[in-house]
Design an enzyme around this catalytic site. Sequence first.
Site, PDB file in Angstrom:
ATOM      1  N   HIS A 165       0.876  -1.185   0.000  1.00 37.22           N
ATOM      2  CA  HIS A 165       0.000   0.000   0.000  1.00 37.22           C
ATOM      3  C   HIS A 165       0.917   1.241   0.000  1.00 37.22           C
ATOM      4  CE1 HIS A 165      -3.467   2.424   0.646  1.00 37.22           C
ATOM      5  NE2 HIS A 165      -3.850   2.039   1.853  1.00 37.22           N
ATOM      6  N   HIS A 184      -1.916  -2.403  -9.559  1.00 35.97           N
ATOM      7  CA  HIS A 184      -2.960  -1.832  -8.709  1.00 35.97           C
ATOM      8  C   HIS A 184      -4.169  -2.752  -8.744  1.00 35.97           C
ATOM      9  CE1 HIS A 184      -5.846   0.971  -6.992  1.00 35.97           C
ATOM     10  NE2 HIS A 184      -4.797   1.640  -6.540  1.00 35.97           N
ATOM     11  N   ASP A 238       2.528   5.781  -6.605  1.00 36.40           N
ATOM     12  CA  ASP A 238       3.725   5.776  -5.766  1.00 36.40           C
ATOM     13  C   ASP A 238       5.030   5.792  -6.549  1.00 36.40           C
ATOM     14  OD1 ASP A 238       2.543   5.863  -3.240  1.00 36.40           O
ATOM     15  OD2 ASP A 238       2.040   3.736  -3.340  1.00 36.40           O
TER      16      ASP A 238
HETATM   17  N1  CMC Z   1       5.718  -6.270  -9.831  1.00 40.37           N
HETATM   18  C1  CMC Z   1       5.730  -7.472 -10.441  1.00 40.37           C
HETATM   19  N2  CMC Z   1       4.633  -8.221 -10.653  1.00 40.37           N
HETATM   20  C2  CMC Z   1       3.473  -7.717 -10.209  1.00 40.37           C
HETATM   21  C3  CMC Z   1       3.370  -6.478  -9.576  1.00 40.37           C
HETATM   22  C4  CMC Z   1       4.552  -5.752  -9.390  1.00 40.37           C
HETATM   23  N3  CMC Z   1       4.544  -4.568  -8.789  1.00 40.37           N
HETATM   24  N4  CMC Z   1       2.092  -6.230  -9.259  1.00 40.37           N
HETATM   25  C5  CMC Z   1       1.392  -7.289  -9.677  1.00 40.37           C
HETATM   26  N5  CMC Z   1       2.225  -8.180 -10.252  1.00 40.37           N
HETATM   27  C6  CMC Z   1       1.857  -9.462 -10.837  1.00 40.37           C
HETATM   28  C7  CMC Z   1       1.657 -10.474  -9.718  1.00 40.37           C
HETATM   29  O1  CMC Z   1       2.854 -11.158  -9.414  1.00 40.37           O
HETATM   30  C8  CMC Z   1       0.606 -11.363 -10.315  1.00 40.37           C
HETATM   31  O2  CMC Z   1       1.226 -12.216 -11.248  1.00 40.37           O
HETATM   32  P1  CMC Z   1       0.753 -13.754 -11.409  1.00 40.37           P
HETATM   33  O3  CMC Z   1      -0.682 -13.671 -11.836  1.00 40.37           O
HETATM   34  O4  CMC Z   1       1.690 -14.290 -12.421  1.00 40.37           O
HETATM   35  O5  CMC Z   1       0.903 -14.359 -10.046  1.00 40.37           O
HETATM   36  C9  CMC Z   1      -0.282 -10.410 -11.103  1.00 40.37           C
HETATM   37  O6  CMC Z   1       0.573  -9.328 -11.451  1.00 40.37           O
HETATM   38  C10 CMC Z   1      -1.470  -9.899 -10.304  1.00 40.37           C
HETATM   39  O7  CMC Z   1      -0.956  -9.273  -9.103  1.00 40.37           O
HETATM   40  P2  CMC Z   1      -1.610  -9.348  -7.690  1.00 40.37           P
HETATM   41  O8  CMC Z   1      -0.589  -9.007  -6.662  1.00 40.37           O
HETATM   42  O9  CMC Z   1      -2.320 -10.676  -7.521  1.00 40.37           O
HETATM   43  O10 CMC Z   1      -2.714  -8.220  -7.843  1.00 40.37           O
HETATM   44  P3  CMC Z   1      -3.473  -7.530  -6.675  1.00 40.37           P
HETATM   45  O11 CMC Z   1      -4.629  -6.824  -7.267  1.00 40.37           O
HETATM   46  O12 CMC Z   1      -3.745  -8.496  -5.574  1.00 40.37           O
HETATM   47  O13 CMC Z   1      -2.385  -6.519  -6.077  1.00 40.37           O
HETATM   48  C11 CMC Z   1      -0.967  -4.759  -5.713  1.00 40.37           C
HETATM   49  C12 CMC Z   1      -2.279  -5.190  -6.330  1.00 40.37           C
HETATM   50  C13 CMC Z   1      -0.902  -3.236  -5.693  1.00 40.37           C
HETATM   51  C14 CMC Z   1      -0.849  -5.255  -4.271  1.00 40.37           C
HETATM   52  C15 CMC Z   1       0.186  -5.307  -6.526  1.00 40.37           C
HETATM   53  O14 CMC Z   1       0.130  -4.837  -7.865  1.00 40.37           O
HETATM   54  C16 CMC Z   1       1.536  -4.994  -5.926  1.00 40.37           C
HETATM   55  O15 CMC Z   1       1.995  -5.717  -5.044  1.00 40.37           O
HETATM   56  N6  CMC Z   1       2.231  -3.902  -6.370  1.00 40.37           N
HETATM   57  C17 CMC Z   1       3.447  -3.457  -5.772  1.00 40.37           C
HETATM   58  C18 CMC Z   1       3.172  -2.617  -4.518  1.00 40.37           C
HETATM   59  C19 CMC Z   1       2.659  -1.238  -4.840  1.00 40.37           C
HETATM   60  O16 CMC Z   1       3.185  -0.554  -5.712  1.00 40.37           O
HETATM   61  N7  CMC Z   1       1.652  -0.800  -4.091  1.00 40.37           N
HETATM   62  C20 CMC Z   1       1.042   0.529  -4.236  1.00 40.37           C
HETATM   63  C21 CMC Z   1      -0.363   0.420  -4.696  1.00 40.37           C
HETATM   64  S1  CMC Z   1      -1.096   1.931  -5.289  1.00 40.37           S
HETATM   65  C22 CMC Z   1      -0.992   3.173  -4.146  1.00 40.37           C
HETATM   66  C23 CMC Z   1      -1.161   2.794  -2.719  1.00 40.37           C
HETATM   67  O17 CMC Z   1      -2.075   2.084  -2.322  1.00 40.37           O
HETATM   68  O18 CMC Z   1      -0.313   3.237  -1.953  1.00 40.37           O
END
Ligand code: CMC
Length: 375
Positions: free
Chosen positions: A220, A259, A311
Amino acid sequence: MGCEVKGLEGVIAGDTAISTVGKKDMGLTYRGYSVEDLSEHASFEEVAYLLIHDKLPNHRELEEYRTALVNMRGVPDRLKVVLESLPPASHPMDVLRTGCSALGAIEPETAEREQDQYRVADRLLASFPYMLLYWYRFHQSGARISHESGQREMAGHILALLNGMPPEAIVRKAINASLVLYAEHEFNASTFSARVTASTLSDFHSAVTAAIGTLSGPLHGGANEQAMKMITPLRSPDEAEKEILRMLAAKKKVMGFGHRVYKKQPDPRSSIMKEWARRLSAEAGDMGLFLIFERIEEVMFREKKLFANVDFYGALTYHLCGIPTELFTPVFALARVSGWAAHIIEQRADNKLIRPSAEYIGPEARAYVPLDERP
Ligand code: CMC
């Protein structure tokens, strides 16, 4: 078997009139106004007023609101004692969480919540920058800074408390835009945790304390700090590309990308932050880091079809504004407290305890084994 909807993905968990996120034909709006317009034209206080009081203030209302916030910026001496006793190595998000909780014990919300909740919202919004930066400057240099920064607007106030001098106009404007963009984002994890806490009829400070703890995680708000830490050692766009490909091959997440909502469309906040990062880099006469960030953005889209979230360029903007990396997420929190406050008030206005159910996946019912008979 187990629950088919992990992490409540796609679940509509309640109603809100505060913001739209990724809504067709609307995009990201606060009370119906686009963030593109708000981040370009409005001050953060205008946006906080809009979120909490449900209307854009006129001149007089805005000036009265600013005066009220300026008068609430100090913190009690008892809280200063708490802040001074926290270790210099504490994470600033832990400091903010502890400070919020301590303020709730020193100045609790009264039983007349319908009126008092607005005072508490303003008090938290007004006092958080000083709370955070009092601790920071005290442990950096032993200085006990004053809350009187000489700046009426929040962006200038934060920068003046941090640096001990008035900010440059471009830096103040960039920080103001970031505060507007960070102010609110519907049912994100920290806001949801504030609403869960409020739904038990707990007090305002507890709901905000829970939200700060939730925001601090790297999935987050903590992502801006982690993105900067990952990118700082990289010396060129080519080196950055290699590092990102290595991370993806190792199935590591690259912070600042992806996201829960913006999967098929970009995060509208990202392009605004990117433009600020570009302007600040040009102004400084050094596009080096900007080109590294841009290459990472290209590689992430090419390899994973993932967009940068707020971010990613938010981290570069803060870096270029001279914000220390460990303060990136706390500055996000200084803005988001306005959104949390609006949601706590909205939850209370039409409350029902938030308490979902779980799919049980544990062992079948079994007989208790007395302690002496266990292997
Ligand atoms: N880097 C590499 N792969 C990623 C990333 C990333 N940043 N984000 C998602 N993926 C991949 C993930 O590994 C998964 O792949 P697979 O289907 O092969 O397992 C796929 O994309 C779907 O990701 P998810 O984590 O299941 O998606 P989600 O909707 O549960 O998570 C998220 C959203 C924001 C937690 C995730 O994208 C993430 O961990 N991003 C990095 C942390 C980040 O930048 N957070 C800030 C969010 S926005 C502003 C805020 O809230 O502060």
